[in-house]
Scaffold this motif. Structure first.
Motif, PDB file in Angstrom:
ATOM      1  N   GLY A  73       0.825  -1.235   0.127  1.00  0.00           N
ATOM      2  CA  GLY A  73      -0.080   0.114   0.066  1.00  0.00           C
ATOM      3  C   GLY A  73       0.842   1.400  -0.028  1.00  0.00           C
ATOM      4  O   GLY A  73       0.679   2.468  -0.646  1.00  0.00           O
ATOM      5  N   ALA A  74       1.762   1.385   0.853  1.00  0.00           N
ATOM      6  CA  ALA A  74       2.823   2.365   0.851  1.00  0.00           C
ATOM      7  C   ALA A  74       3.518   2.555  -0.533  1.00  0.00           C
ATOM      8  O   ALA A  74       3.621   3.786  -0.998  1.00  0.00           O
ATOM      9  CB  ALA A  74       3.991   2.163   1.860  1.00  0.00           C
ATOM     10  N   LEU A  75       3.907   1.627  -1.334  1.00  0.00           N
ATOM     11  CA  LEU A  75       4.721   1.761  -2.567  1.00  0.00           C
ATOM     12  C   LEU A  75       3.515   2.050  -3.559  1.00  0.00           C
ATOM     13  O   LEU A  75       3.809   3.098  -4.306  1.00  0.00           O
ATOM     14  CB  LEU A  75       5.085   0.300  -2.925  1.00  0.00           C
ATOM     15  N   ASP A  76       2.232   1.770  -3.567  1.00  0.00           N
ATOM     16  CA  ASP A  76       1.138   2.126  -4.300  1.00  0.00           C
ATOM     17  C   ASP A  76       1.080   3.435  -4.279  1.00  0.00           C
ATOM     18  O   ASP A  76       0.481   4.211  -5.430  1.00  0.00           O
ATOM     19  CB  ASP A  76       0.143   1.338  -4.192  1.00  0.00           C
ATOM     20  N   SER A  77       1.197   4.264  -3.004  1.00  0.00           N
ATOM     21  CA  SER A  77       0.792   5.567  -2.829  1.00  0.00           C
ATOM     22  C   SER A  77       1.794   6.539  -3.380  1.00  0.00           C
ATOM     23  O   SER A  77       1.580   7.613  -3.734  1.00  0.00           O
ATOM     24  CB  SER A  77       0.520   5.898  -1.316  1.00  0.00           C
ATOM     25  N   ILE A  78       2.830   6.119  -3.932  1.00  0.00           N
ATOM     26  CA  ILE A  78       4.010   7.067  -4.253  1.00  0.00           C
ATOM     27  C   ILE A  78       4.638   6.704  -5.605  1.00  0.00           C
ATOM     28  O   ILE A  78       5.435   7.343  -6.088  1.00  0.00           O
ATOM     29  CB  ILE A  78       5.164   6.969  -2.962  1.00  0.00           C
ATOM     30  N   ASP A  79       4.240   5.632  -6.053  1.00  0.00           N
ATOM     31  CA  ASP A  79       4.841   5.203  -7.424  1.00  0.00           C
ATOM     32  C   ASP A  79       3.909   5.983  -8.399  1.00  0.00           C
ATOM     33  O   ASP A  79       2.865   6.183  -8.622  1.00  0.00           O
ATOM     34  CB  ASP A  79       4.291   3.731  -7.774  1.00  0.00           C
ATOM     35  N   PRO A  80       4.622   6.552  -9.308  1.00  0.00           N
ATOM     36  CA  PRO A  80       4.171   7.612 -10.463  1.00  0.00           C
ATOM     37  C   PRO A  80       3.118   6.726 -11.217  1.00  0.00           C
ATOM     38  O   PRO A  80       1.949   7.316 -11.801  1.00  0.00           O
ATOM     39  CB  PRO A  80       5.250   7.925 -11.209  1.00  0.00           C
ATOM     40  N   PHE A  81       3.318   5.293 -11.417  1.00  0.00           N
ATOM     41  CA  PHE A  81       2.277   4.553 -12.001  1.00  0.00           C
ATOM     42  C   PHE A  81       1.407   3.588 -11.450  1.00  0.00           C
ATOM     43  O   PHE A  81       0.737   2.865 -11.955  1.00  0.00           O
ATOM     44  CB  PHE A  81       3.451   3.420 -12.873  1.00  0.00           C
ATOM     45  N   GLY A  82       1.432   3.805 -10.124  1.00  0.00           N
ATOM     46  CA  GLY A  82       0.524   3.307  -9.167  1.00  0.00           C
ATOM     47  C   GLY A  82       0.492   1.815  -9.332  1.00  0.00           C
ATOM     48  O   GLY A  82      -0.291   1.146  -9.075  1.00  0.00           O
ATOM     49  N   THR A  83       2.010   1.046  -8.990  1.00  0.00           N
ATOM     50  CA  THR A  83       2.219  -0.195  -9.173  1.00  0.00           C
ATOM     51  C   THR A  83       1.546  -0.882 -10.301  1.00  0.00           C
ATOM     52  O   THR A  83       1.050  -2.010 -10.068  1.00  0.00           O
ATOM     53  CB  THR A  83       1.828  -1.036  -7.857  1.00  0.00           C
ATOM     54  N   GLY A  84       1.624  -0.417 -11.630  1.00  0.00           N
ATOM     55  CA  GLY A  84       1.074  -1.069 -12.616  1.00  0.00           C
ATOM     56  C   GLY A  84       1.656  -0.520 -13.719  1.00  0.00           C
ATOM     57  O   GLY A  84       2.579   0.483 -13.805  1.00  0.00           O
ATOM     58  N   MET A  85       1.218  -0.902 -15.117  1.00  0.00           N
ATOM     59  CA  MET A  85       1.326  -0.298 -16.447  1.00  0.00           C
ATOM     60  C   MET A  85       2.735  -0.501 -17.178  1.00  0.00           C
ATOM     61  O   MET A  85       2.991  -0.752 -18.100  1.00  0.00           O
ATOM     62  CB  MET A  85       1.346   1.387 -16.383  1.00  0.00           C
ATOM     63  N   THR A  86       3.840  -0.572 -16.232  1.00  0.00           N
ATOM     64  CA  THR A  86       5.183  -0.776 -16.804  1.00  0.00           C
ATOM     65  C   THR A  86       5.691  -2.092 -16.077  1.00  0.00           C
ATOM     66  O   THR A  86       4.965  -2.674 -15.303  1.00  0.00           O
ATOM     67  CB  THR A  86       5.978   0.185 -16.452  1.00  0.00           C
ATOM     68  N   GLY A  87       6.708  -2.667 -16.776  1.00  0.00           N
ATOM     69  CA  GLY A  87       7.405  -3.821 -16.162  1.00  0.00           C
ATOM     70  C   GLY A  87       6.257  -5.079 -16.090  1.00  0.00           C
ATOM     71  O   GLY A  87       6.192  -5.630 -15.003  1.00  0.00           O
ATOM     72  N   ASP A  88       5.852  -5.409 -17.164  1.00  0.00           N
ATOM     73  CA  ASP A  88       4.678  -6.319 -17.030  1.00  0.00           C
ATOM     74  C   ASP A  88       3.633  -6.144 -16.118  1.00  0.00           C
ATOM     75  O   ASP A  88       3.121  -7.006 -15.617  1.00  0.00           O
ATOM     76  CB  ASP A  88       5.281  -7.670 -17.022  1.00  0.00           C
ATOM     77  N   GLY A  89       3.210  -4.835 -16.045  1.00  0.00           N
ATOM     78  CA  GLY A  89       2.155  -4.442 -15.075  1.00  0.00           C
ATOM     79  C   GLY A  89       2.621  -4.372 -13.664  1.00  0.00           C
ATOM     80  O   GLY A  89       1.658  -4.217 -12.818  1.00  0.00           O
ATOM     81  N   SER A  90       3.739  -4.449 -13.334  1.00  0.00           N
ATOM     82  CA  SER A  90       4.188  -4.515 -12.070  1.00  0.00           C
ATOM     83  C   SER A  90       4.459  -3.032 -11.514  1.00  0.00           C
ATOM     84  O   SER A  90       4.530  -2.741 -10.411  1.00  0.00           O
ATOM     85  CB  SER A  90       5.654  -5.085 -11.894  1.00  0.00           C
ATOM     86  N   GLY A  91       4.835  -1.937 -12.309  1.00  0.00           N
ATOM     87  CA  GLY A  91       5.590  -0.655 -11.870  1.00  0.00           C
ATOM     88  C   GLY A  91       6.532  -0.901 -11.059  1.00  0.00           C
ATOM     89  O   GLY A  91       7.558  -1.517 -11.308  1.00  0.00           O
ATOM     90  N   ILE A  92       6.638  -0.130  -9.781  1.00  0.00           N
ATOM     91  CA  ILE A  92       8.055   0.000  -8.936  1.00  0.00           C
ATOM     92  C   ILE A  92       8.117  -1.242  -8.459  1.00  0.00           C
ATOM     93  O   ILE A  92       9.368  -1.751  -8.010  1.00  0.00           O
ATOM     94  CB  ILE A  92       7.553   1.278  -8.009  1.00  0.00           C
ATOM     95  N   ILE A  93       7.001  -2.148  -8.263  1.00  0.00           N
ATOM     96  CA  ILE A  93       7.270  -3.481  -7.693  1.00  0.00           C
ATOM     97  C   ILE A  93       7.915  -4.555  -8.649  1.00  0.00           C
ATOM     98  O   ILE A  93       8.252  -5.785  -7.939  1.00  0.00           O
ATOM     99  CB  ILE A  93       5.997  -4.121  -6.928  1.00  0.00           C
ATOM    100  N   ALA A  94       8.437  -4.099  -9.716  1.00  0.00           N
ATOM    101  CA  ALA A  94       9.242  -4.980 -10.501  1.00  0.00           C
ATOM    102  C   ALA A  94      10.765  -5.222  -9.892  1.00  0.00           C
ATOM    103  O   ALA A  94      11.373  -6.092 -10.231  1.00  0.00           O
ATOM    104  CB  ALA A  94       9.349  -4.299 -11.996  1.00  0.00           C
ATOM    105  N   VAL A  95      11.012  -4.257  -8.965  1.00  0.00           N
ATOM    106  CA  VAL A  95      12.173  -4.191  -8.367  1.00  0.00           C
ATOM    107  C   VAL A  95      12.022  -4.093  -6.758  1.00  0.00           C
ATOM    108  O   VAL A  95      12.575  -4.647  -6.132  1.00  0.00           O
ATOM    109  CB  VAL A  95      13.237  -2.940  -8.965  1.00  0.00           C
ATOM    110  N   PHE A  96      11.274  -3.131  -6.167  1.00  0.00           N
ATOM    111  CA  PHE A  96      10.852  -3.109  -4.828  1.00  0.00           C
ATOM    112  C   PHE A  96      10.178  -4.260  -4.260  1.00  0.00           C
ATOM    113  O   PHE A  96       9.514  -4.880  -5.208  1.00  0.00           O
ATOM    114  CB  PHE A  96      10.259  -1.876  -4.547  1.00  0.00           C
TER     115      PHE A  96
END
Length: 339
Positions: free
Chosen positions: A120-143
């Motif tokens: 939830g914390a990552l979703d609140s600060i990721d410009p992509f909302g933990t989606g859309m890039t990296g096969d739909g992962s956003g920041i959590i493709a790495v974090f």
């Protein structure tokens, strides 16, 4: 005839429930994209991918006023693959969320399958909302989001004057041990006007499917965003530490994110850079992740989107599903409808 009578009985039962508790909401997301995925070394694949910007889902949620400032609430959320019609989350009926809780002046207590506070914390600060890039992962493709969801979770949350907090405990349910397989998560956030800030912590006891202790994984996360109106900046930092069952360190790393987002007409543009800094294997597992995307609103519920992203792994890193030291890249064009 019997089938018709059975169908009428089922519809009648649902109608009775709806009339008894009229604040039940049925909602969902239908999201699909044409995506080109490429690994280097390796071949490229053009495919139809479900839930790239937001996971495709069908959900039911509701509340009941119990009086005295107390209410009950629930959420049951099914994930599905719109490209095939198959169930997502490993085939679970309500794999996205399944919980029931009580709410009052004390906050909320929820029991069941729920999101981890760090996700939830990552979703609140990721410009992509933990989606859309990296096969739909956003920041959590790495974090690390620690599986995104936890089973058997007791979650307490509360908010006050722009501040919010969560404390979650996931039961390991291993006979003879209260620690094997258990997870502990917490977050404290602030969201008021242009400022968003969050601190999160997660501690997971890792175990085999047979319930054998294999160690611990821990992450501390600090992140935030500031909206200037014409654009917003986003940043995050995470420290990751892993130990084996004997307590010896098995890995140590840090993750960094710097991003930006800005409205453009009926849409918005997003960009971010993520760095994985290996602190244990002498830098052999470092990785760099670049992301660029655009979303265009057709209505309040429907939008088109596109993005390009690439992960470049060093010698031992395998982010994005690439072979050790290889690169992984994605280009997608999709449509999302929320109902």
């Amino acid at each position: 005839m019997k089938k018709s009578l059975l169908a009428l009985a089922v519809l009648g039962a649902f109608a009775g429930v709806a009339s008894a508790q009229s604040n039940i909401t049925i909602y969902g997301v239908a999201d699909v994209a044409i995506e080109r995925f490429k690994t280097d070394p390796g071949a490229s694949t053009t495919r139809m991918s479900s839930g790239v910007q937001s996971g495709s889902r069908l959900g039911f949620k509701g509340t009941e006023d119990l009086g005295g400032g107390l209410s009950a609430s629930f959420t049951l959320e099914n994930g599905y693959d719109i490209s095939t019609g198959a169930a997502a989350q490993g085939g679970l009926l309500f794999g996205r969320q399944a919980w029931v809780g009580l709410n009052g002046g004390f906050g909320s207590v929820k029991l069941g399958r729920q999101y981890t506070p760090i996700f939830g914390a990552l979703d609140s600060i990721d410009p992509f909302g933990t989606g859309m890039t990296g096969d739909g992962s956003g920041i959590i493709a790495v974090f690390r989001p620690y599986g995104v969801r936890m089973n058997n979770t007791i979650n307490y949350s509360a908010s006050f004057a722009g501040f919010n907090g969560q404390l979650a405990y996931g039961l390991g349910e291993v006979a003879g041990s209260s620690s094997i397989g258990r997870q502990i998560g917490a977050s404290v956030g602030y969201n008021n006007g242009p400022i968003t800030g969050v601190f999160a912590y997660h501690d997971q006891n890792t175990a085999t499917a047979a319930g054998v202790d294999t160690g611990n994984a821990r992450t501390m996360l600090l992140g935030g965003a500031f909206n200037f109106g014409v654009a917003a900046i986003h940043a995050a930092y995470a420290d990751n530490r892993d130990e084996g069952a004997t307590g010896l360190r098995t890995s140590r790393s840090r993750d960094y994110m710097l991003g930006a987002s800005a409205p453009i007409g009926a849409g918005s543009i997003m960009a971010a850079y993520v760095r994985h800094d290996d602190r244990f294997a002498g830098g052999a597992a470092d990785a760099d992740y670049w992301q660029l995307g655009y979303s265009h609103s057709l209505s309040k519920r429907t939008n088109l989107y596109t993005s390009y992203s690439i992960i470049k792994n060093d010698g031992a890193a395998t982010f994005g599903g690439a072979a050790a030291g290889g690169d992984a890249s994605w280009i997608n064009v999709g449509v999302r409808h929320r109902f």
